[in-house]
Design a protein around this motif. Structure first.
Motif, PDB file in Angstrom:
ATOM      1  N   LEU A 127       0.820  -1.211   0.000  1.00 12.14           N
ATOM      2  CA  LEU A 127       0.000   0.000   0.000  1.00 12.14           C
ATOM      3  C   LEU A 127       0.853   1.260   0.000  1.00 12.14           C
ATOM      4  CD1 LEU A 127      -2.844  -1.042   2.456  1.00 12.14           C
ATOM      5  CD2 LEU A 127      -2.995  -0.782  -0.033  1.00 12.14           C
ATOM      6  N   ASN A 128       2.086   1.170   0.497  1.00 12.32           N
ATOM      7  CA  ASN A 128       2.972   2.332   0.546  1.00 12.32           C
ATOM      8  C   ASN A 128       3.837   2.500  -0.698  1.00 12.32           C
ATOM      9  OD1 ASN A 128       2.201   3.406   3.070  1.00 12.32           O
ATOM     10  ND2 ASN A 128       3.340   1.801   4.098  1.00 12.32           N
ATOM     11  N   LEU A 129       3.769   1.572  -1.643  1.00 12.89           N
ATOM     12  CA  LEU A 129       4.540   1.708  -2.881  1.00 12.89           C
ATOM     13  C   LEU A 129       3.979   2.866  -3.711  1.00 12.89           C
ATOM     14  CD1 LEU A 129       4.880  -2.051  -3.937  1.00 12.89           C
ATOM     15  CD2 LEU A 129       6.679  -0.580  -2.989  1.00 12.89           C
ATOM     16  N   GLN A 130       4.850   3.570  -4.393  1.00 11.83           N
ATOM     17  CA  GLN A 130       4.448   4.708  -5.226  1.00 11.83           C
ATOM     18  C   GLN A 130       4.419   4.284  -6.692  1.00 11.83           C
ATOM     19  OE1 GLN A 130       3.602   7.839  -3.912  1.00 11.83           O
ATOM     20  NE2 GLN A 130       3.654   6.599  -2.053  1.00 11.83           N
ATOM     21  N   TYR A 131       3.227   4.139  -7.236  1.00  7.54           N
ATOM     22  CA  TYR A 131       3.056   3.731  -8.624  1.00  7.54           C
ATOM     23  C   TYR A 131       2.870   4.969  -9.511  1.00  7.54           C
ATOM     24  CZ  TYR A 131       2.400  -1.082  -7.129  1.00  7.54           C
ATOM     25  OH  TYR A 131       2.594  -2.327  -6.607  1.00  7.54           O
ATOM     26  N   PRO A 132       3.487   4.965 -10.704  1.00  4.83           N
ATOM     27  CA  PRO A 132       3.240   6.082 -11.619  1.00  4.83           C
ATOM     28  C   PRO A 132       1.793   6.070 -12.118  1.00  4.83           C
ATOM     29  CG  PRO A 132       4.760   4.476 -12.604  1.00  4.83           C
ATOM     30  CD  PRO A 132       4.439   3.997 -11.232  1.00  4.83           C
ATOM     31  N   VAL A 133       1.214   7.257 -12.203  1.00  2.00           N
ATOM     32  CA  VAL A 133      -0.169   7.423 -12.643  1.00  2.00           C
ATOM     33  C   VAL A 133      -0.170   8.158 -13.981  1.00  2.00           C
ATOM     34  CG1 VAL A 133      -2.386   8.537 -12.122  1.00  2.00           C
ATOM     35  CG2 VAL A 133      -1.044   7.492 -10.273  1.00  2.00           C
ATOM     36  N   THR A 134      -0.928   7.646 -14.933  1.00  2.74           N
ATOM     37  CA  THR A 134      -1.101   8.311 -16.218  1.00  2.74           C
ATOM     38  C   THR A 134      -2.448   9.017 -16.196  1.00  2.74           C
ATOM     39  OG1 THR A 134       0.163   6.573 -17.323  1.00  2.74           O
ATOM     40  CG2 THR A 134      -1.224   7.965 -18.712  1.00  2.74           C
ATOM     41  N   LEU A 135      -2.439  10.318 -16.480  1.00  2.00           N
ATOM     42  CA  LEU A 135      -3.658  11.131 -16.515  1.00  2.00           C
ATOM     43  C   LEU A 135      -3.884  11.645 -17.924  1.00  2.00           C
ATOM     44  CD1 LEU A 135      -3.102  13.385 -13.392  1.00  2.00           C
ATOM     45  CD2 LEU A 135      -5.040  11.873 -13.727  1.00  2.00           C
ATOM     46  N   TYR A 136      -5.138  11.658 -18.340  1.00  2.00           N
ATOM     47  CA  TYR A 136      -5.461  12.267 -19.624  1.00  2.00           C
ATOM     48  C   TYR A 136      -6.912  12.740 -19.593  1.00  2.00           C
ATOM     49  CZ  TYR A 136      -6.896   7.410 -20.528  1.00  2.00           C
ATOM     50  OH  TYR A 136      -7.433   6.152 -20.425  1.00  2.00           O
ATOM     51  N   PRO A 137      -7.219  13.767 -20.393  1.00  2.00           N
ATOM     52  CA  PRO A 137      -8.597  14.274 -20.404  1.00  2.00           C
ATOM     53  C   PRO A 137      -9.531  13.280 -21.079  1.00  2.00           C
ATOM     54  CG  PRO A 137      -7.252  15.465 -21.997  1.00  2.00           C
ATOM     55  CD  PRO A 137      -6.337  14.534 -21.266  1.00  2.00           C
ATOM     56  N   LEU A 174      -7.741  -0.519  -3.386  1.00  2.00           N
ATOM     57  CA  LEU A 174      -8.652  -1.655  -3.572  1.00  2.00           C
ATOM     58  C   LEU A 174      -8.015  -2.751  -4.428  1.00  2.00           C
ATOM     59  CD1 LEU A 174     -12.045   0.190  -4.083  1.00  2.00           C
ATOM     60  CD2 LEU A 174     -11.437  -1.332  -2.189  1.00  2.00           C
ATOM     61  N   TRP A 175      -7.311  -2.361  -5.485  1.00  2.00           N
ATOM     62  CA  TRP A 175      -6.644  -3.332  -6.358  1.00  2.00           C
ATOM     63  C   TRP A 175      -5.635  -4.131  -5.546  1.00  2.00           C
ATOM     64  CZ3 TRP A 175      -2.425  -5.633  -8.176  1.00  2.00           C
ATOM     65  CH2 TRP A 175      -2.447  -6.235  -9.425  1.00  2.00           C
ATOM     66  N   ILE A 176      -4.804  -3.434  -4.786  1.00  2.00           N
ATOM     67  CA  ILE A 176      -3.751  -4.097  -4.006  1.00  2.00           C
ATOM     68  C   ILE A 176      -4.358  -4.981  -2.913  1.00  2.00           C
ATOM     69  CG2 ILE A 176      -1.870  -3.681  -2.360  1.00  2.00           C
ATOM     70  CD1 ILE A 176      -1.111  -1.239  -4.137  1.00  2.00           C
ATOM     71  N   GLU A 177      -5.348  -4.464  -2.190  1.00  2.00           N
ATOM     72  CA  GLU A 177      -5.977  -5.257  -1.122  1.00  2.00           C
ATOM     73  C   GLU A 177      -6.624  -6.523  -1.677  1.00  2.00           C
ATOM     74  OE1 GLU A 177      -8.590  -2.387   0.676  1.00  2.00           O
ATOM     75  OE2 GLU A 177      -6.957  -1.481   1.844  1.00  2.00           O
ATOM     76  N   THR A 231     -10.087  13.074  -9.586  1.00  2.00           N
ATOM     77  CA  THR A 231      -9.499  11.938 -10.300  1.00  2.00           C
ATOM     78  C   THR A 231      -8.342  11.341  -9.513  1.00  2.00           C
ATOM     79  OG1 THR A 231     -10.145  12.989 -12.373  1.00  2.00           O
ATOM     80  CG2 THR A 231      -8.553  11.185 -12.509  1.00  2.00           C
ATOM     81  N   MET A 232      -7.507  12.185  -8.895  1.00  2.00           N
ATOM     82  CA  MET A 232      -6.379  11.687  -8.104  1.00  2.00           C
ATOM     83  C   MET A 232      -6.874  10.958  -6.847  1.00  2.00           C
ATOM     84  SD  MET A 232      -3.766  12.073  -9.881  1.00  2.00           S
ATOM     85  CE  MET A 232      -2.567  11.530  -8.668  1.00  2.00           C
ATOM     86  N   VAL A 233      -7.912  11.481  -6.206  1.00  2.00           N
ATOM     87  CA  VAL A 233      -8.487  10.795  -5.047  1.00  2.00           C
ATOM     88  C   VAL A 233      -9.028   9.432  -5.485  1.00  2.00           C
ATOM     89  CG1 VAL A 233     -10.420  10.835  -3.407  1.00  2.00           C
ATOM     90  CG2 VAL A 233      -8.995  12.868  -3.704  1.00  2.00           C
ATOM     91  N   ASN A 234      -9.728   9.411  -6.610  1.00  2.00           N
ATOM     92  CA  ASN A 234     -10.318   8.165  -7.112  1.00  2.00           C
ATOM     93  C   ASN A 234      -9.258   7.131  -7.478  1.00  2.00           C
ATOM     94  OD1 ASN A 234     -12.810   9.352  -6.790  1.00  2.00           O
ATOM     95  ND2 ASN A 234     -13.152   9.721  -8.957  1.00  2.00           N
ATOM     96  N   ILE A 235      -8.151   7.562  -8.110  1.00  2.00           N
ATOM     97  CA  ILE A 235      -7.135   6.583  -8.505  1.00  2.00           C
ATOM     98  C   ILE A 235      -6.413   6.045  -7.277  1.00  2.00           C
ATOM     99  CG2 ILE A 235      -5.200   8.147  -8.975  1.00  2.00           C
ATOM    100  CD1 ILE A 235      -6.173   5.004 -11.015  1.00  2.00           C
ATOM    101  N   ASN A 236      -6.253   6.856  -6.247  1.00  2.00           N
ATOM    102  CA  ASN A 236      -5.638   6.343  -5.022  1.00  2.00           C
ATOM    103  C   ASN A 236      -6.528   5.308  -4.346  1.00  2.00           C
ATOM    104  OD1 ASN A 236      -3.095   7.613  -5.017  1.00  2.00           O
ATOM    105  ND2 ASN A 236      -4.030   9.520  -4.351  1.00  2.00           N
ATOM    106  N   GLU A 237      -7.833   5.540  -4.360  1.00  2.00           N
ATOM    107  CA  GLU A 237      -8.774   4.553  -3.813  1.00  2.00           C
ATOM    108  C   GLU A 237      -8.752   3.274  -4.654  1.00  2.00           C
ATOM    109  OE1 GLU A 237     -12.639   6.355  -3.555  1.00  2.00           O
ATOM    110  OE2 GLU A 237     -11.992   7.770  -1.998  1.00  2.00           O
ATOM    111  N   ALA A 238      -8.727   3.421  -5.978  1.00  2.00           N
ATOM    112  CA  ALA A 238      -8.695   2.259  -6.869  1.00  2.00           C
ATOM    113  C   ALA A 238      -7.414   1.459  -6.660  1.00  2.00           C
ATOM    114  CB  ALA A 238      -8.816   2.709  -8.327  1.00  2.00           C
ATOM    115  N   ARG A 239      -6.277   2.156  -6.476  1.00  2.00           N
ATOM    116  CA  ARG A 239      -4.994   1.485  -6.236  1.00  2.00           C
ATOM    117  C   ARG A 239      -5.066   0.665  -4.952  1.00  2.00           C
ATOM    118  NH1 ARG A 239      -1.287   2.497  -2.737  1.00  2.00           N
ATOM    119  NH2 ARG A 239      -2.175   4.519  -2.257  1.00  2.00           N
TER     120      ARG A 239
END
Length: 119
Positions: free
Chosen positions: A13-23, A59-62, A49-57
């Protein structure tokens, strides 16, 4: 690259994954973590979007952890700090700062968003 020995959940959960953002062509933004297959989300603003991707990350990891699936490590290079000192014309600085304020995000986050669109 995958972990051989399973670490505690907090490690992943503490790993820092690169995030790709686009419109999103229909409005708002899409975010994706390419290292975690299927981990993507969207939002109306960059902050949402950043809050949502952190939640998705999380959930994915858990979910992967509880299922005993392999959790990929981030594909970032350790040679890069992620910090960059940049000088620009004052007029450009002002324009970018005003756009960031309209999007309700920091100037740094807005510039990273713009750079991710062209890379």
């Amino acid at each position: 690259m995958y972990q051989i020995e399973k670490q505690p959940l907090e490690y992943y959960l503490n790993l820092q994954y690169p995030v790709t953002l686009y419109p999103d062509p229909e409005g708002g933004y899409v975010a994706q973590i390419k290292d975690l297959p299927g981990c993507l989300t969207q939002g109306e603003t960059l902050d949402e979007t950043m809050v949502n991707i952190n939640e998705a990350r999380e959930l994915w990891i858990e979910t992967a952890y509880e299922s005993g699936d392999d959790i990929p490590l981030p594909s970032t290079e350790e040679n890069y700090s992620g910090k960059l000192l940049l000088q620009m014309p004052k007029s450009l600085h002002q324009r970018l700062a005003e756009e960031a304020e309209r999007e309700n995000v920091s100037l740094d986050r807005y510039i990273v968003f713009l750079l991710s669109r062209v890379s």
